[in-house]
Design a protein around this motif. Structure first.
Motif, short mmCIF file in Angstrom:
data_model
loop_
_atom_site.label_atom_id
_atom_site.label_comp_id
_atom_site.label_asym_id
_atom_site.label_seq_id
_atom_site.Cartn_x
_atom_site.Cartn_y
_atom_site.Cartn_z
N GLN A 241 30.01 20.30 23.39
CA GLN A 241 31.45 20.17 23.59
C GLN A 241 32.17 21.45 23.19
O GLN A 241 33.06 21.92 23.92
N PHE A 242 31.82 22.02 22.05
CA PHE A 242 32.47 23.25 21.59
C PHE A 242 32.29 24.36 22.62
O PHE A 242 33.27 25.03 22.99
N ASP A 243 31.07 24.51 23.11
CA ASP A 243 30.79 25.56 24.09
C ASP A 243 31.51 25.29 25.41
O ASP A 243 32.11 26.20 26.00
N ASP A 244 31.50 24.04 25.88
CA ASP A 244 32.16 23.70 27.13
C ASP A 244 33.67 23.93 27.05
O ASP A 244 34.29 24.39 28.02
N THR A 245 34.27 23.60 25.91
CA THR A 245 35.71 23.79 25.75
C THR A 245 36.06 25.26 25.79
O THR A 245 37.03 25.67 26.46
N PHE A 246 35.29 26.10 25.10
CA PHE A 246 35.57 27.54 25.12
C PHE A 246 35.26 28.17 26.48
O PHE A 246 36.01 29.04 26.94
N ARG A 247 34.19 27.73 27.12
CA ARG A 247 33.87 28.29 28.44
C ARG A 247 34.95 27.93 29.46
O ARG A 247 35.35 28.75 30.29
N THR A 248 35.43 26.68 29.41
CA THR A 248 36.44 26.24 30.37
C THR A 248 37.79 26.90 30.11
O THR A 248 38.46 27.36 31.04
N ASN A 249 38.20 26.94 28.85
CA ASN A 249 39.55 27.38 28.52
C ASN A 249 39.67 28.89 28.32
O ASN A 249 40.73 29.46 28.62
N VAL A 250 38.62 29.52 27.80
CA VAL A 250 38.70 30.94 27.45
C VAL A 250 37.82 31.81 28.34
O VAL A 250 38.29 32.77 28.96
N SER A 251 36.53 31.49 28.43
CA SER A 251 35.62 32.34 29.20
C SER A 251 36.03 32.40 30.66
O SER A 251 36.02 33.49 31.27
N ALA A 252 36.41 31.26 31.25
CA ALA A 252 36.82 31.26 32.65
C ALA A 252 38.04 32.14 32.86
O ALA A 252 38.15 32.85 33.87
N MET A 253 38.98 32.10 31.94
CA MET A 253 40.16 32.97 32.02
C MET A 253 39.74 34.44 32.04
O MET A 253 40.28 35.24 32.83
N PHE A 254 38.80 34.79 31.21
CA PHE A 254 38.29 36.16 31.17
C PHE A 254 37.59 36.53 32.48
O PHE A 254 37.88 37.56 33.09
N TRP A 255 36.66 35.66 32.93
CA TRP A 255 35.91 35.97 34.16
C TRP A 255 36.85 36.10 35.36
O TRP A 255 36.72 37.02 36.17
N ILE A 256 37.77 35.16 35.49
CA ILE A 256 38.65 35.14 36.66
C ILE A 256 39.63 36.31 36.62
O ILE A 256 39.85 36.99 37.64
N THR A 257 40.21 36.56 35.47
CA THR A 257 41.17 37.67 35.37
C THR A 257 40.48 39.00 35.64
O THR A 257 41.02 39.86 36.36
N LYS A 258 39.31 39.20 35.08
CA LYS A 258 38.57 40.45 35.29
C LYS A 258 38.26 40.64 36.77
O LYS A 258 38.41 41.75 37.32
N ALA A 259 37.84 39.57 37.44
CA ALA A 259 37.53 39.66 38.87
C ALA A 259 38.78 39.88 39.71
O ALA A 259 38.73 40.50 40.78
N ALA A 260 39.93 39.37 39.24
CA ALA A 260 41.17 39.47 40.01
C ALA A 260 41.82 40.85 39.93
O ALA A 260 42.52 41.26 40.86
N LEU A 261 41.63 41.55 38.82
CA LEU A 261 42.37 42.78 38.58
C LEU A 261 42.26 43.81 39.72
O LEU A 261 43.28 44.42 40.09
N PRO A 262 41.09 44.01 40.32
CA PRO A 262 41.04 44.99 41.41
C PRO A 262 41.89 44.61 42.62
O PRO A 262 42.19 45.48 43.46
N HIS A 263 42.27 43.35 42.73
CA HIS A 263 43.04 42.88 43.88
C HIS A 263 44.54 42.81 43.61
O HIS A 263 45.31 42.60 44.56
#
Length: 298
Positions: free
Chosen positions: A156-178
Protein backbone atom coordinates in the motif's frame (compact mmCIF):
# COMPACT_ATOMS: atom_id res chain seq x y z
CA UNK A 1 -33.17 30.69 -12.79
CA UNK A 2 -30.45 28.29 -13.92
CA UNK A 3 -27.41 28.47 -11.66
CA UNK A 4 -23.84 28.54 -12.98
CA UNK A 5 -20.45 29.15 -11.34
CA UNK A 6 -21.07 32.92 -11.46
CA UNK A 7 -24.41 32.86 -9.63
CA UNK A 8 -24.52 34.72 -6.28
CA UNK A 9 -25.11 32.10 -3.58
CA UNK A 10 -24.77 31.49 0.15
CA UNK A 11 -21.89 28.97 0.37
CA UNK A 12 -23.13 27.61 3.70
CA UNK A 13 -26.37 26.35 2.16
CA UNK A 14 -25.07 25.53 -1.31
CA UNK A 15 -25.43 21.78 -1.97
CA UNK A 16 -27.59 21.35 1.13
CA UNK A 17 -29.49 18.71 -0.86
CA UNK A 18 -26.37 16.54 -1.24
CA UNK A 19 -25.72 14.79 2.06
CA UNK A 20 -22.89 12.24 2.42
CA UNK A 21 -24.01 8.70 3.12
CA UNK A 22 -22.30 5.60 4.42
CA UNK A 23 -21.55 3.21 1.57
CA UNK A 24 -18.70 1.00 0.53
CA UNK A 25 -17.29 0.61 -2.95
CA UNK A 26 -14.39 -1.53 -4.05
CA UNK A 27 -11.32 0.50 -4.98
CA UNK A 28 -11.08 2.61 -7.13
CA UNK A 29 -14.84 3.34 -6.98
CA UNK A 30 -17.09 4.77 -9.66
CA UNK A 31 -19.04 8.00 -9.95
CA UNK A 32 -21.74 5.85 -11.55
CA UNK A 33 -22.23 4.06 -8.21
CA UNK A 34 -21.76 7.04 -5.88
CA UNK A 35 -24.72 7.90 -3.62
CA UNK A 36 -25.59 10.73 -3.63
CA UNK A 37 -24.17 11.81 -6.97
CA UNK A 38 -21.42 14.41 -6.89
CA UNK A 39 -21.82 17.66 -8.81
CA UNK A 40 -19.23 17.65 -11.60
CA UNK A 41 -20.55 20.82 -13.17
CA UNK A 42 -22.45 18.97 -15.89
CA UNK A 43 -25.47 21.23 -15.44
CA UNK A 44 -23.80 24.31 -14.00
CA UNK A 45 -20.41 25.10 -15.55
CA UNK A 46 -20.59 27.84 -18.19
CA UNK A 47 -17.55 28.42 -20.38
CA UNK A 48 -16.39 31.80 -21.70
CA UNK A 49 -13.55 30.80 -24.03
CA UNK A 50 -10.76 31.19 -21.48
CA UNK A 51 -8.85 28.14 -22.79
CA UNK A 52 -9.75 28.32 -26.47
CA UNK A 53 -7.41 26.20 -28.58
CA UNK A 54 -5.50 24.80 -25.62
CA UNK A 55 -4.63 21.09 -25.21
CA UNK A 56 -4.75 19.42 -21.81
CA UNK A 57 -3.80 16.05 -20.34
CA UNK A 58 -5.68 15.26 -17.11
CA UNK A 59 -4.91 12.23 -14.97
CA UNK A 60 -7.78 10.86 -12.92
CA UNK A 61 -10.04 12.48 -15.49
CA UNK A 62 -12.88 9.96 -15.23
CA UNK A 63 -14.45 11.07 -11.95
CA UNK A 64 -14.37 13.55 -9.12
CA UNK A 65 -12.12 16.59 -9.40
CA UNK A 66 -10.47 15.41 -12.61
CA UNK A 67 -13.82 14.91 -14.32
CA UNK A 68 -15.11 18.32 -13.22
CA UNK A 69 -11.89 19.88 -14.51
CA UNK A 70 -12.21 18.07 -17.84
CA UNK A 71 -15.77 19.34 -18.30
CA UNK A 72 -14.75 22.89 -17.42
CA UNK A 73 -11.68 22.84 -19.68
CA UNK A 74 -13.74 21.54 -22.60
CA UNK A 75 -16.41 24.20 -22.13
CA UNK A 76 -13.64 26.81 -22.01
CA UNK A 77 -12.45 25.58 -25.42
CA UNK A 78 -9.62 23.17 -24.57
CA UNK A 79 -9.23 19.73 -26.10
CA UNK A 80 -8.61 17.12 -23.40
CA UNK A 81 -6.95 13.73 -22.97
CA UNK A 82 -8.21 11.70 -20.01
CA UNK A 83 -6.10 9.19 -18.10
CA UNK A 84 -7.86 6.68 -15.84
CA UNK A 85 -7.80 3.05 -14.75
CA UNK A 86 -9.38 0.53 -17.16
CA UNK A 87 -11.91 -0.36 -14.44
CA UNK A 88 -13.20 3.22 -14.65
CA UNK A 89 -14.15 3.04 -18.33
CA UNK A 90 -17.86 3.63 -17.64
CA UNK A 91 -17.18 6.91 -15.86
CA UNK A 92 -14.55 7.97 -18.40
CA UNK A 93 -16.82 7.49 -21.40
CA UNK A 94 -19.55 9.55 -19.74
CA UNK A 95 -17.17 12.45 -19.11
CA UNK A 96 -15.71 12.15 -22.60
CA UNK A 97 -19.20 12.44 -24.10
CA UNK A 98 -19.96 15.56 -22.06
CA UNK A 99 -16.65 17.12 -23.11
CA UNK A 100 -17.21 16.27 -26.77
CA UNK A 101 -20.57 18.03 -26.61
CA UNK A 102 -18.54 21.22 -26.12
CA UNK A 103 -17.10 20.73 -29.62
CA UNK A 104 -13.53 19.82 -28.66
CA UNK A 105 -11.29 16.82 -29.30
CA UNK A 106 -11.32 14.25 -26.49
CA UNK A 107 -8.96 11.29 -26.11
CA UNK A 108 -9.51 8.47 -23.60
CA UNK A 109 -6.26 6.80 -22.55
CA UNK A 110 -6.74 4.11 -19.87
CA UNK A 111 -3.87 2.64 -17.90
CA UNK A 112 -2.23 2.31 -14.49
CA UNK A 113 -0.29 5.30 -13.14
CA UNK A 114 1.91 2.94 -11.14
CA UNK A 115 3.49 1.81 -14.44
CA UNK A 116 6.27 4.15 -15.63
CA UNK A 117 6.00 2.91 -19.21
CA UNK A 118 2.28 3.70 -19.29
CA UNK A 119 2.98 7.17 -17.90
CA UNK A 120 5.58 7.96 -20.54
CA UNK A 121 3.46 6.51 -23.31
CA UNK A 122 0.47 8.44 -22.01
CA UNK A 123 2.17 11.72 -22.81
CA UNK A 124 3.11 10.60 -26.30
CA UNK A 125 -0.42 9.36 -26.95
CA UNK A 126 -1.95 12.61 -25.67
CA UNK A 127 0.34 14.69 -27.88
CA UNK A 128 -0.55 12.57 -30.90
CA UNK A 129 -4.29 12.72 -30.21
CA UNK A 130 -4.47 16.43 -29.45
CA UNK A 131 -1.78 17.68 -31.83
CA UNK A 132 0.36 18.96 -28.98
CA UNK A 133 0.20 19.72 -25.29
CA UNK A 134 0.22 22.93 -23.25
CA UNK A 135 -1.68 22.04 -20.05
CA UNK A 136 -0.80 19.14 -17.74
CA UNK A 137 -3.00 18.34 -14.73
CA UNK A 138 -1.48 15.72 -12.42
CA UNK A 139 -4.58 14.76 -10.48
CA UNK A 140 -4.86 10.96 -10.32
CA UNK A 141 -4.46 9.69 -6.78
CA UNK A 142 -4.73 6.81 -4.32
CA UNK A 143 -6.04 7.15 -0.75
CA UNK A 144 -6.65 4.24 1.62
CA UNK A 145 -7.14 4.86 5.34
CA UNK A 146 -5.50 2.72 7.99
CA UNK A 147 -5.99 3.11 11.72
CA UNK A 148 -2.33 2.45 12.54
CA UNK A 149 1.05 2.56 10.86
CA UNK A 150 1.38 -1.19 11.44
CA UNK A 151 -1.63 -1.76 9.18
CA UNK A 152 -0.06 0.02 6.22
CA UNK A 153 1.52 -2.72 4.15
CA UNK A 154 4.66 -2.20 2.11
CA UNK A 155 2.51 -2.69 -0.99
CA UNK A 156 0.00 0.00 0.00
CA UNK A 157 2.75 2.46 0.92
CA UNK A 158 4.55 1.85 -2.37
CA UNK A 159 1.35 1.97 -4.45
CA UNK A 160 0.29 5.26 -2.86
CA UNK A 161 3.65 6.91 -3.56
CA UNK A 162 3.89 5.49 -7.07
CA UNK A 163 0.38 6.67 -7.94
CA UNK A 164 0.54 10.09 -6.30
CA UNK A 165 4.21 11.06 -6.59
CA UNK A 166 6.16 8.83 -9.00
CA UNK A 167 3.53 9.14 -11.74
CA UNK A 168 3.64 12.93 -11.42
CA UNK A 169 7.40 12.80 -11.89
CA UNK A 170 7.30 10.38 -14.84
CA UNK A 171 4.51 12.23 -16.64
CA UNK A 172 5.88 15.71 -16.06
CA UNK A 173 9.37 14.69 -17.18
CA UNK A 174 7.96 13.14 -20.36
CA UNK A 175 5.76 16.18 -21.02
CA UNK A 176 8.43 18.87 -20.69
CA UNK A 177 9.87 18.49 -24.22
CA UNK A 178 6.37 19.10 -25.62
CA UNK A 179 5.41 22.11 -23.50
CA UNK A 180 6.00 25.51 -25.16
CA UNK A 181 6.42 28.77 -23.27
CA UNK A 182 3.05 29.77 -21.86
CA UNK A 183 2.21 26.21 -20.84
CA UNK A 184 0.99 25.31 -17.36
CA UNK A 185 1.40 22.37 -15.03
CA UNK A 186 -1.14 21.97 -12.22
CA UNK A 187 -0.67 19.37 -9.50
CA UNK A 188 -3.31 18.23 -7.01
CA UNK A 189 -2.19 18.29 -3.41
CA UNK A 190 -4.53 18.40 -0.37
CA UNK A 191 -5.35 19.95 2.99
CA UNK A 192 -3.72 16.71 4.17
CA UNK A 193 -0.35 18.25 3.29
CA UNK A 194 -0.87 20.82 6.07
CA UNK A 195 -3.28 19.14 8.48
CA UNK A 196 -2.74 15.38 8.13
CA UNK A 197 -5.25 12.90 9.48
CA UNK A 198 -3.89 10.18 11.73
CA UNK A 199 -5.49 7.54 9.47
CA UNK A 200 -3.88 8.86 6.27
CA UNK A 201 -0.16 8.82 7.06
CA UNK A 202 1.01 7.59 3.65
CA UNK A 203 -1.48 9.69 1.64
CA UNK A 204 -0.74 12.87 3.59
CA UNK A 205 2.98 12.31 3.10
CA UNK A 206 2.53 12.15 -0.67
CA UNK A 207 0.54 15.37 -0.68
CA UNK A 208 3.26 17.22 1.24
CA UNK A 209 5.75 15.89 -1.30
CA UNK A 210 3.60 17.18 -4.16
CA UNK A 211 3.65 20.65 -2.59
CA UNK A 212 7.44 20.67 -2.40
CA UNK A 213 7.79 19.26 -5.92
CA UNK A 214 5.48 21.99 -7.24
CA UNK A 215 7.32 24.86 -5.60
CA UNK A 216 10.78 23.61 -6.59
CA UNK A 217 9.82 22.87 -10.19
CA UNK A 218 8.06 26.23 -10.52
CA UNK A 219 11.38 27.97 -9.88
CA UNK A 220 13.24 25.71 -12.29
CA UNK A 221 10.79 26.18 -15.17
CA UNK A 222 9.97 29.86 -14.69
CA UNK A 223 12.78 31.04 -17.03
CA UNK A 224 11.32 28.81 -19.74
CA UNK A 225 7.90 30.46 -19.41
CA UNK A 226 6.24 27.33 -18.02
CA UNK A 227 4.18 27.94 -14.89
CA UNK A 228 3.79 25.26 -12.21
CA UNK A 229 1.13 25.53 -9.49
CA UNK A 230 -1.02 23.29 -7.32
CA UNK A 231 -4.56 23.07 -6.01
CA UNK A 232 -5.16 21.80 -2.47
CA UNK A 233 -8.71 20.47 -2.02
CA UNK A 234 -10.33 19.99 1.35
CA UNK A 235 -12.95 17.27 1.96
CA UNK A 236 -14.53 16.77 -1.49
CA UNK A 237 -17.26 14.24 -2.29
CA UNK A 238 -15.78 11.79 -4.81
CA UNK A 239 -15.59 7.99 -5.19
CA UNK A 240 -12.22 8.17 -3.40
CA UNK A 241 -13.99 8.61 -0.06
CA UNK A 242 -16.32 5.55 0.14
CA UNK A 243 -13.77 3.25 -1.56
CA UNK A 244 -11.77 3.08 1.70
CA UNK A 245 -10.50 6.65 1.51
CA UNK A 246 -12.37 7.29 4.76
CA UNK A 247 -13.63 5.02 7.55
CA UNK A 248 -17.29 4.13 7.07
CA UNK A 249 -18.28 5.69 10.41
CA UNK A 250 -16.95 9.08 9.26
CA UNK A 251 -18.73 9.22 5.91
CA UNK A 252 -22.06 10.57 7.08
CA UNK A 253 -20.33 13.51 8.81
CA UNK A 254 -17.79 14.04 6.03
CA UNK A 255 -16.81 17.71 5.69
CA UNK A 256 -18.60 18.95 8.81
CA UNK A 257 -15.27 20.01 10.32
CA UNK A 258 -14.86 22.84 7.81
CA UNK A 259 -15.90 26.42 8.72
CA UNK A 260 -18.62 26.15 6.07
CA UNK A 261 -19.85 23.02 7.85
CA UNK A 262 -20.09 20.86 4.75
CA UNK A 263 -18.13 18.83 2.23
CA UNK A 264 -17.23 20.38 -1.11
CA UNK A 265 -18.23 19.28 -4.59
CA UNK A 266 -15.88 18.66 -7.55
CA UNK A 267 -17.62 21.48 -9.45
CA UNK A 268 -16.30 23.89 -6.82
CA UNK A 269 -12.72 22.90 -7.68
CA UNK A 270 -12.91 23.25 -11.46
CA UNK A 271 -12.72 27.10 -11.55
CA UNK A 272 -9.44 26.97 -9.62
CA UNK A 273 -7.89 24.71 -12.26
CA UNK A 274 -9.27 26.91 -15.05
CA UNK A 275 -7.74 30.00 -13.43
CA UNK A 276 -4.31 28.38 -13.06
CA UNK A 277 -4.45 27.01 -16.62
CA UNK A 278 -5.50 30.31 -18.20
CA UNK A 279 -3.45 33.37 -19.08
CA UNK A 280 -5.25 35.23 -16.29
CA UNK A 281 -2.77 33.68 -13.85
CA UNK A 282 0.31 34.68 -15.88
CA UNK A 283 2.14 35.99 -12.78
CA UNK A 284 1.20 33.07 -10.53
CA UNK A 285 3.92 30.44 -10.06
CA UNK A 286 4.67 28.03 -7.24
CA UNK A 287 1.29 28.75 -5.68
CA UNK A 288 -0.85 26.24 -3.80
CA UNK A 289 -4.45 27.38 -4.19
CA UNK A 290 -6.49 26.06 -1.26
CA UNK A 291 -10.12 25.16 -1.97
CA UNK A 292 -11.14 23.69 1.35
CA UNK A 293 -14.20 25.34 2.84
CA UNK A 294 -12.15 27.68 5.04
CA UNK A 295 -9.77 25.23 6.76
CA UNK A 296 -6.68 27.14 7.88
CA UNK A 297 -3.52 26.41 5.91
CA UNK A 298 -0.19 28.23 5.38
Amino acid sequence: MTRDQYTFVDPTTLYADIEPQRQHMAEPGLDADLTPKADLGEETYRGTGRLSGRRALITGGDSGIGAATAIAFAREGASVALSYLPEEEEDAQRIAAIARDAGVTVATLPGDLRDPEYCRGLVADAVAALGGLDILVNNGGKQIFQESLEEISDTQFDDTFRTNVSAMFWITKAALPHLPAGSTIINTTSIQAYSPSETLVDYASTKATINAFTKALAQQLAPKGIRVNAVAPGPIWTPLQPSDGQPQDKLDSFGEETPLGRMGQPAELAPAYVFLASAESSYVLGETLNVNGGMVSP
